[in-house]
Scaffold this motif. Structure first.
Motif, mmCIF file in Angstrom:
data_model
loop_
_atom_site.group_PDB
_atom_site.id
_atom_site.type_symbol
_atom_site.label_atom_id
_atom_site.label_comp_id
_atom_site.label_asym_id
_atom_site.label_seq_id
_atom_site.Cartn_x
_atom_site.Cartn_y
_atom_site.Cartn_z
ATOM 1 N N VAL A 134 -110.632 -22.491 -11.340
ATOM 2 C CA VAL A 134 -111.094 -23.636 -12.137
ATOM 3 C C VAL A 134 -112.022 -24.517 -11.321
ATOM 4 O O VAL A 134 -113.058 -24.994 -11.818
ATOM 5 N N ALA A 135 -111.690 -24.730 -10.044
ATOM 6 C CA ALA A 135 -112.516 -25.592 -9.198
ATOM 7 C C ALA A 135 -113.844 -24.938 -8.832
ATOM 8 O O ALA A 135 -114.811 -25.643 -8.499
ATOM 9 N N ALA A 136 -113.902 -23.604 -8.920
ATOM 10 C CA ALA A 136 -115.080 -22.889 -8.436
ATOM 11 C C ALA A 136 -116.211 -22.818 -9.459
ATOM 12 O O ALA A 136 -117.369 -22.591 -9.089
ATOM 13 N N VAL A 137 -115.904 -22.980 -10.743
ATOM 14 C CA VAL A 137 -116.908 -22.754 -11.775
ATOM 15 C C VAL A 137 -116.987 -23.921 -12.742
ATOM 16 O O VAL A 137 -116.067 -24.747 -12.840
ATOM 17 N N ASP A 138 -118.101 -23.968 -13.457
ATOM 18 C CA ASP A 138 -118.294 -24.984 -14.488
ATOM 19 C C ASP A 138 -117.956 -24.452 -15.876
ATOM 20 O O ASP A 138 -117.775 -25.237 -16.812
ATOM 21 N N VAL A 139 -117.914 -23.123 -16.034
ATOM 22 C CA VAL A 139 -117.609 -22.534 -17.340
ATOM 23 C C VAL A 139 -116.103 -22.591 -17.582
ATOM 24 O O VAL A 139 -115.311 -22.733 -16.642
ATOM 25 N N PRO A 140 -115.679 -22.478 -18.843
ATOM 26 C CA PRO A 140 -114.237 -22.486 -19.129
ATOM 27 C C PRO A 140 -113.520 -21.303 -18.477
ATOM 28 O O PRO A 140 -114.065 -20.196 -18.385
ATOM 29 N N VAL A 141 -112.304 -21.558 -18.047
ATOM 30 C CA VAL A 141 -111.453 -20.517 -17.461
ATOM 31 C C VAL A 141 -110.255 -20.311 -18.381
ATOM 32 O O VAL A 141 -109.625 -21.284 -18.827
ATOM 33 N N THR A 142 -109.953 -19.057 -18.675
ATOM 34 C CA THR A 142 -108.833 -18.715 -19.543
ATOM 35 C C THR A 142 -107.870 -17.813 -18.786
ATOM 36 O O THR A 142 -108.170 -17.346 -17.687
ATOM 37 N N LEU A 143 -106.723 -17.538 -19.388
ATOM 38 C CA LEU A 143 -105.678 -16.781 -18.698
ATOM 39 C C LEU A 143 -105.002 -15.823 -19.665
ATOM 40 O O LEU A 143 -104.623 -16.210 -20.773
ATOM 41 N N LYS A 144 -104.876 -14.564 -19.237
ATOM 42 C CA LYS A 144 -104.177 -13.552 -20.039
ATOM 43 C C LYS A 144 -102.925 -13.116 -19.292
ATOM 44 O O LYS A 144 -102.994 -12.766 -18.109
ATOM 45 N N MET A 145 -101.788 -13.142 -19.971
ATOM 46 C CA MET A 145 -100.537 -12.742 -19.332
ATOM 47 C C MET A 145 -99.584 -12.145 -20.359
ATOM 48 O O MET A 145 -99.893 -12.068 -21.556
ATOM 49 N N ARG A 146 -98.424 -11.722 -19.858
ATOM 50 C CA ARG A 146 -97.380 -11.165 -20.710
ATOM 51 C C ARG A 146 -96.295 -12.215 -20.958
ATOM 52 O O ARG A 146 -96.405 -13.349 -20.500
ATOM 53 N N LEU A 147 -95.256 -11.827 -21.662
ATOM 54 C CA LEU A 147 -94.163 -12.750 -21.934
ATOM 55 C C LEU A 147 -93.426 -13.135 -20.660
ATOM 56 O O LEU A 147 -92.848 -14.208 -20.561
ATOM 57 N N GLY A 148 -93.441 -12.241 -19.699
ATOM 58 C CA GLY A 148 -92.759 -12.453 -18.436
ATOM 59 C C GLY A 148 -92.665 -11.137 -17.694
ATOM 60 O O GLY A 148 -93.238 -10.125 -18.112
ATOM 61 N N TRP A 149 -91.951 -11.146 -16.592
ATOM 62 C CA TRP A 149 -91.804 -9.923 -15.807
ATOM 63 C C TRP A 149 -90.847 -8.943 -16.487
ATOM 64 O O TRP A 149 -91.130 -7.764 -16.600
ATOM 65 N N ASP A 150 -89.723 -9.441 -16.937
ATOM 66 C CA ASP A 150 -88.747 -8.625 -17.659
ATOM 67 C C ASP A 150 -87.950 -9.540 -18.570
ATOM 68 O O ASP A 150 -88.256 -10.735 -18.699
ATOM 69 N N ALA A 151 -86.913 -8.971 -19.207
ATOM 70 C CA ALA A 151 -86.130 -9.753 -20.165
ATOM 71 C C ALA A 151 -85.395 -10.914 -19.515
ATOM 72 O O ALA A 151 -84.998 -11.868 -20.192
ATOM 73 N N GLU A 152 -85.202 -10.836 -18.198
ATOM 74 C CA GLU A 152 -84.513 -11.909 -17.484
ATOM 75 C C GLU A 152 -85.470 -12.994 -16.997
ATOM 76 O O GLU A 152 -85.030 -14.050 -16.546
ATOM 77 N N LEU A 153 -86.757 -12.729 -17.043
ATOM 78 C CA LEU A 153 -87.743 -13.695 -16.547
ATOM 79 C C LEU A 153 -88.866 -13.844 -17.571
ATOM 80 O O LEU A 153 -89.961 -13.317 -17.408
ATOM 81 N N LEU A 154 -88.557 -14.551 -18.632
ATOM 82 C CA LEU A 154 -89.529 -14.816 -19.700
ATOM 83 C C LEU A 154 -90.135 -16.203 -19.450
ATOM 84 O O LEU A 154 -89.808 -17.175 -20.126
#
Length: 329
Positions: A134-154
């Motif tokens: 975010v600090a490095a650029v002027d364009v918008p930054v977005t994020l793609k991820m999953r629900l979590g690592w596993d069912a115990e870490l959502l």
């Protein structure tokens, strides 16, 4: 409900998912021609951009403008904040209107390097990456991820809340954990806690293959849009079809017969030009297979095309290979 504004203007909130080895420049060009709200490049390793000698592949991956289609995001991956920041600046310098951080890839070689979805096990490191990009650029930054690592870490809602505070302007959530890879069904309902945790748009991803599944994903998740991945393989018009049914945009003309053969031949030539004849022949095979499968073409011709090493013979075989079998469902 307050309307959540997308970080860059989108014709429709229907996006093409980043898929390694698939959403290269030729494929994005074909999808963009039919119509899409957002195209995302295949994941690019930050170290590959920064430390390696620039190659045609990395330069073209990071190129944002695709003909007249400017709504393109460049996705970067890594675990080193400085390399990620440098990679983001390179993408911005090459014209990317938006940069996406990958925290969702489940591949062993990516996770083994503590990148991709492995970052969900280390939120503090993940947030250092976010801060650096975010600090490095002027364009918008977005994020793609999953629900979590596993069912115990959502922990997607927790990470999303912290990442929004750090400057992330949009999230895409795949409705599975890393432990699931692509097994089972995507849980669109489980995306809703992320939607409720942030004030920026959230895109729902996973198992969206038509307008029916897209509508269900939106209803269950409360997301602002959908992202289509494997469903677009062999059907580059799918995003435009979904957008037309859900948002009333112009419906695409879905090619068949000679028109489909012409489209696939053009895509095939684009691949050969982009990668060169030797690598291009290998890269093109998966796309040919998907086109033939989607068209219910003859299995014997499909098998022949997968082995054929002559571009001229491949082009000559396409019309017959893309003709539906009479007994196809």
């Amino acid at each position: 409900m307050t309307r959540k504004i997308f970080p860059i203007p989108l014709a429709t909130p229907v996006a093409l998912a980043p898929m390694s080895g698939i959403t290269d420049l030729p494929f994005r060009q074909v999808v963009g021609r039919f119509g899409a709200g957002l195209l995302v490049s295949e994941m690019i390793a930050s170290g590959e951009i920064v430390t390696a000698r620039p190659t045609r592949r990395t330069a073209s991956q990071a190129r944002a403008e695709i003909g007249d289609f400017a709504a393109t995001s460049v996705q970067i991956a890594g675990r080193d904040p400085d390399l990620m920041a440098q990679a983001a600046r390179i993408a911005q310098d090459q014209g990317a209107p938006m940069v996406d951080i990958n925290m969702g890839c489940p591949a062993k070689k990516v996770v083994g390097g503590a990148s991709g979805s492995a970052l969900m096990r280390d939120p503090d490191l993940a947030l250092r990456l976010v801060d650096a990009v975010v600090a490095a650029v002027d364009v918008p930054v977005t994020l793609k991820m999953r629900l979590g690592w596993d069912a115990e870490l959502l922990n997607a809602p927790l990470i999303a809340r912290r990442a929004e505070s750090a400057g992330i302007k949009m999230f895409t959530i795949h409705g599975r954990t890393r432990a699931q890879f692509y097994q089972g069904a995507a849980d669109w309902r489980a995306i809703k806690p992320v939607v409720e945790a942030v004030s920026v748009p959230v895109i729902a991803n996973g198992d969206i293959t038509d307008a029916i599944s897209a509508r269900q994903a939106l209803a269950l998740s409360g997301a602002a849009g959908v992202m289509v991945g494997r469903g677009a393989q062999g059907r580059p018009w799918l995003l435009a079809q979904i957008a037309a049914e859900l948002y009333g945009s112009q419906a695409p003309e879905v090619p068949s017969g000679a028109a489909l053969a012409d489209l696939v031949a053009e895509h095939y030539r684009m691949i050969l030009e982009f990668y060169g004849p030797e690598l291009g022949l290998r890269v093109a095979r998966k796309h040919l297979g998907w086109y033939i499968d989607a068209a219910h073409g003859p299995a014997d011709l499909r098998a022949m095309l997968m082995r054929e090493k002559s571009a001229e013979r491949v082009l000559a075989m396409l019309p017959a290979a893309l003709s539906p079998q009479r007994n196809a469902a």
